[in-house]
Design a protein around this motif. Sequence first.
Motif, PDB file in Angstrom:
ATOM      1  N   LEU A 195     -16.081  -0.624  13.939  1.00  0.00           N
ATOM      2  CA  LEU A 195     -15.598  -0.065  12.748  1.00  0.00           C
ATOM      3  C   LEU A 195     -14.999  -1.464  11.820  1.00  0.00           C
ATOM      4  CD1 LEU A 195     -13.895   3.128  13.528  1.00  0.00           C
ATOM      5  CD2 LEU A 195     -15.857   2.943  12.258  1.00  0.00           C
ATOM      6  N   LYS A 196     -14.494  -2.427  12.505  1.00  0.00           N
ATOM      7  CA  LYS A 196     -14.077  -3.723  11.992  1.00  0.00           C
ATOM      8  C   LYS A 196     -15.232  -4.392  11.113  1.00  0.00           C
ATOM      9  CE  LYS A 196     -11.967  -8.200  13.104  1.00  0.00           C
ATOM     10  NZ  LYS A 196     -10.727  -8.155  13.348  1.00  0.00           N
ATOM     11  N   GLN A 197     -16.357  -4.222  11.646  1.00  0.00           N
ATOM     12  CA  GLN A 197     -17.431  -4.902  10.979  1.00  0.00           C
ATOM     13  C   GLN A 197     -18.245  -4.037   9.899  1.00  0.00           C
ATOM     14  OE1 GLN A 197     -20.354  -5.563  14.252  1.00  0.00           O
ATOM     15  NE2 GLN A 197     -19.443  -7.403  14.860  1.00  0.00           N
ATOM     16  N   GLN A 198     -18.123  -2.749  10.070  1.00  0.00           N
ATOM     17  CA  GLN A 198     -18.830  -1.744   9.125  1.00  0.00           C
ATOM     18  C   GLN A 198     -17.905  -1.277   7.825  1.00  0.00           C
ATOM     19  OE1 GLN A 198     -22.297  -2.103  10.393  1.00  0.00           O
ATOM     20  NE2 GLN A 198     -21.871  -0.218   9.318  1.00  0.00           N
ATOM     21  N   THR A 199     -16.541  -1.556   8.288  1.00  0.00           N
ATOM     22  CA  THR A 199     -15.652  -0.950   7.021  1.00  0.00           C
ATOM     23  C   THR A 199     -15.907  -1.820   5.978  1.00  0.00           C
ATOM     24  OG1 THR A 199     -14.215  -0.056   8.601  1.00  0.00           O
ATOM     25  CG2 THR A 199     -13.346  -0.396   6.497  1.00  0.00           C
ATOM     26  N   PRO A 200     -15.770  -3.111   5.937  1.00  0.00           N
ATOM     27  CA  PRO A 200     -16.047  -3.894   4.805  1.00  0.00           C
ATOM     28  C   PRO A 200     -17.231  -3.874   4.365  1.00  0.00           C
ATOM     29  CG  PRO A 200     -15.123  -5.352   6.625  1.00  0.00           C
ATOM     30  CD  PRO A 200     -15.623  -3.950   7.256  1.00  0.00           C
ATOM     31  N   PRO A 258       0.855  -1.167  -0.100  1.00  0.00           N
ATOM     32  CA  PRO A 258       0.196   0.035   0.013  1.00  0.00           C
ATOM     33  C   PRO A 258       0.778   1.111  -0.058  1.00  0.00           C
ATOM     34  CG  PRO A 258      -0.089  -1.030   2.180  1.00  0.00           C
ATOM     35  CD  PRO A 258       0.575  -1.788   1.057  1.00  0.00           C
ATOM     36  N   GLU A 259       0.470   2.206  -0.642  1.00  0.00           N
ATOM     37  CA  GLU A 259       1.109   3.655  -0.951  1.00  0.00           C
ATOM     38  C   GLU A 259       0.352   4.466   0.240  1.00  0.00           C
ATOM     39  OE1 GLU A 259       2.403   5.100  -4.653  1.00  0.00           O
ATOM     40  OE2 GLU A 259       1.605   3.303  -5.394  1.00  0.00           O
ATOM     41  N   LEU A 260      -0.792   4.431   0.418  1.00  0.00           N
ATOM     42  CA  LEU A 260      -1.371   5.326   1.571  1.00  0.00           C
ATOM     43  C   LEU A 260      -1.911   4.428   2.343  1.00  0.00           C
ATOM     44  CD1 LEU A 260      -3.305   7.705  -0.678  1.00  0.00           C
ATOM     45  CD2 LEU A 260      -1.470   8.164   0.534  1.00  0.00           C
ATOM     46  N   PHE A 261      -1.931   4.978   3.792  1.00  0.00           N
ATOM     47  CA  PHE A 261      -2.605   4.433   4.852  1.00  0.00           C
ATOM     48  C   PHE A 261      -3.329   5.096   5.678  1.00  0.00           C
ATOM     49  CE2 PHE A 261       1.579   2.398   4.006  1.00  0.00           C
ATOM     50  CZ  PHE A 261       1.286   1.051   4.727  1.00  0.00           C
ATOM     51  N   LEU A 262      -4.680   4.714   5.976  1.00  0.00           N
ATOM     52  CA  LEU A 262      -5.691   5.320   6.663  1.00  0.00           C
ATOM     53  C   LEU A 262      -6.079   4.743   8.000  1.00  0.00           C
ATOM     54  CD1 LEU A 262      -7.963   7.529   6.868  1.00  0.00           C
ATOM     55  CD2 LEU A 262      -9.444   5.674   5.691  1.00  0.00           C
ATOM     56  N   ASP A 263      -5.821   5.521   9.140  1.00  0.00           N
ATOM     57  CA  ASP A 263      -6.142   4.994  10.347  1.00  0.00           C
ATOM     58  C   ASP A 263      -7.280   5.575  11.077  1.00  0.00           C
ATOM     59  OD1 ASP A 263      -5.678   3.839  13.018  1.00  0.00           O
ATOM     60  OD2 ASP A 263      -3.961   4.906  13.467  1.00  0.00           O
ATOM     61  N   LEU A 264      -8.227   4.465  11.339  1.00  0.00           N
ATOM     62  CA  LEU A 264      -9.753   4.858  11.723  1.00  0.00           C
ATOM     63  C   LEU A 264      -9.782   4.801  13.324  1.00  0.00           C
ATOM     64  CD1 LEU A 264     -11.625   2.956   9.020  1.00  0.00           C
ATOM     65  CD2 LEU A 264     -10.934   5.582   9.024  1.00  0.00           C
ATOM     66  N   HIS A 265      -8.576   4.714  13.900  1.00  0.00           N
ATOM     67  CA  HIS A 265      -8.644   4.447  15.395  1.00  0.00           C
ATOM     68  C   HIS A 265      -9.267   5.833  16.030  1.00  0.00           C
ATOM     69  CE1 HIS A 265      -5.741   1.348  14.477  1.00  0.00           C
ATOM     70  NE2 HIS A 265      -6.359   0.755  15.788  1.00  0.00           N
ATOM     71  N   GLY A 266     -10.283   5.615  16.858  1.00  0.00           N
ATOM     72  CA  GLY A 266     -10.938   6.768  17.463  1.00  0.00           C
ATOM     73  C   GLY A 266     -11.838   7.630  16.906  1.00  0.00           C
ATOM     74  N   LEU A 267     -12.060   7.244  15.595  1.00  0.00           N
ATOM     75  CA  LEU A 267     -13.131   7.874  14.915  1.00  0.00           C
ATOM     76  C   LEU A 267     -14.676   7.579  15.202  1.00  0.00           C
ATOM     77  CD1 LEU A 267     -11.273   8.580  11.328  1.00  0.00           C
ATOM     78  CD2 LEU A 267     -11.467  10.065  13.505  1.00  0.00           C
ATOM     79  N   THR A 268     -15.551   8.341  14.693  1.00  0.00           N
ATOM     80  CA  THR A 268     -16.963   7.998  14.769  1.00  0.00           C
ATOM     81  C   THR A 268     -17.321   7.340  13.549  1.00  0.00           C
ATOM     82  OG1 THR A 268     -17.974   9.952  13.996  1.00  0.00           O
ATOM     83  CG2 THR A 268     -17.506   9.484  16.370  1.00  0.00           C
ATOM     84  N   CYS A 318      -4.190   0.811   2.487  1.00  0.00           N
ATOM     85  CA  CYS A 318      -4.505   0.158   3.688  1.00  0.00           C
ATOM     86  C   CYS A 318      -5.352   0.915   4.417  1.00  0.00           C
ATOM     87  CB  CYS A 318      -3.171  -0.223   4.393  1.00  0.00           C
ATOM     88  SG  CYS A 318      -3.513  -0.993   5.789  1.00  0.00           S
ATOM     89  N   VAL A 319      -6.391   0.336   5.056  1.00  0.00           N
ATOM     90  CA  VAL A 319      -7.490   1.067   5.979  1.00  0.00           C
ATOM     91  C   VAL A 319      -7.089   0.411   7.282  1.00  0.00           C
ATOM     92  CG1 VAL A 319      -9.785   1.611   6.409  1.00  0.00           C
ATOM     93  CG2 VAL A 319      -8.957   1.571   4.185  1.00  0.00           C
ATOM     94  N   MET A 320      -6.870   0.935   8.240  1.00  0.00           N
ATOM     95  CA  MET A 320      -6.672   0.229   9.682  1.00  0.00           C
ATOM     96  C   MET A 320      -7.768   0.572  10.455  1.00  0.00           C
ATOM     97  SD  MET A 320      -2.561   0.986  10.153  1.00  0.00           S
ATOM     98  CE  MET A 320      -2.630   2.811   9.394  1.00  0.00           C
ATOM     99  N   HIS A 321      -8.647  -0.439  10.744  1.00  0.00           N
ATOM    100  CA  HIS A 321     -10.002  -0.098  11.410  1.00  0.00           C
ATOM    101  C   HIS A 321      -9.742  -0.562  12.940  1.00  0.00           C
ATOM    102  CE1 HIS A 321     -10.161  -4.437  10.617  1.00  0.00           C
ATOM    103  NE2 HIS A 321     -10.281  -4.234   9.849  1.00  0.00           N
ATOM    104  N   GLY A 322      -8.646  -1.350  13.292  1.00  0.00           N
ATOM    105  CA  GLY A 322      -8.440  -1.957  14.574  1.00  0.00           C
ATOM    106  C   GLY A 322      -9.340  -2.850  14.972  1.00  0.00           C
ATOM    107  N   HIS A 323      -9.413  -3.236  16.560  1.00  0.00           N
ATOM    108  CA  HIS A 323     -10.010  -4.143  16.966  1.00  0.00           C
ATOM    109  C   HIS A 323     -11.302  -3.374  17.726  1.00  0.00           C
ATOM    110  CE1 HIS A 323      -7.347  -7.401  15.892  1.00  0.00           C
ATOM    111  NE2 HIS A 323      -6.668  -6.901  16.620  1.00  0.00           N
ATOM    112  N   GLY A 324     -10.903  -2.862  18.827  1.00  0.00           N
ATOM    113  CA  GLY A 324     -11.696  -2.019  19.567  1.00  0.00           C
ATOM    114  C   GLY A 324     -13.143  -2.901  20.048  1.00  0.00           C
TER     115      GLY A 324
END
Length: 180
Positions: A138-143, A94-104, A128-134
């Motif tokens: 977001l892990k369920q919704q992102t896909p 991946p050339e771009l990374f997106l971190d979704l940690h802490g977002l609504t 790459c989209v990093m949704h985390g575990h938490g």
Amino acid sequence: MKKKNLMSEEDISLFRTSVTGARRIVQDTVLHSPQRKKMSYIAPERLMQEQVDASYYFSDEFQPNLDMEGPTRYIREGANHYELKKLRRGDYSPELFLDLHGLTQLQAKQEIGALIAACRREHIYCACVMHGHGKHILKQQTPLWLAQHPDIIAFHQAPKEWGGNAALLILIEINELMQR
């Protein structure tokens, strides 16, 4: 205690005579940045509009038919299944990374939309989209959101070096870039 010098005195003197007159070389490190197309100025209003347009595709009610067995994965209908296999193996970096940690969820949708728009604008094929575990929201919704977007060719759970099961590698269609 080990001997520090394993060379004989004769070898040491031979070495010193052979390097007489030598001087240290000054290191002149040159850093080469990757060649990228020069990005022209894009108005903030246009960027915001792209973000809103891209997040338009994401609905919370629509449930795409994703295979829930094994790792998270999706391939668009009519796309080559070999692309999904290459994603799984980590052939794409991946050339771009997106971190979704802490977002609504709303913020995450907007950021994913902005990522897709940026990838298309910069001609980047893999991100790459990093949704985390938490709490797995977001892990369920992102896909589910990514499967709805028409520019997403495929996505697969990322290899360990890019986040493992807390991230997704996505392939974005960039060949039909709209000129504005």
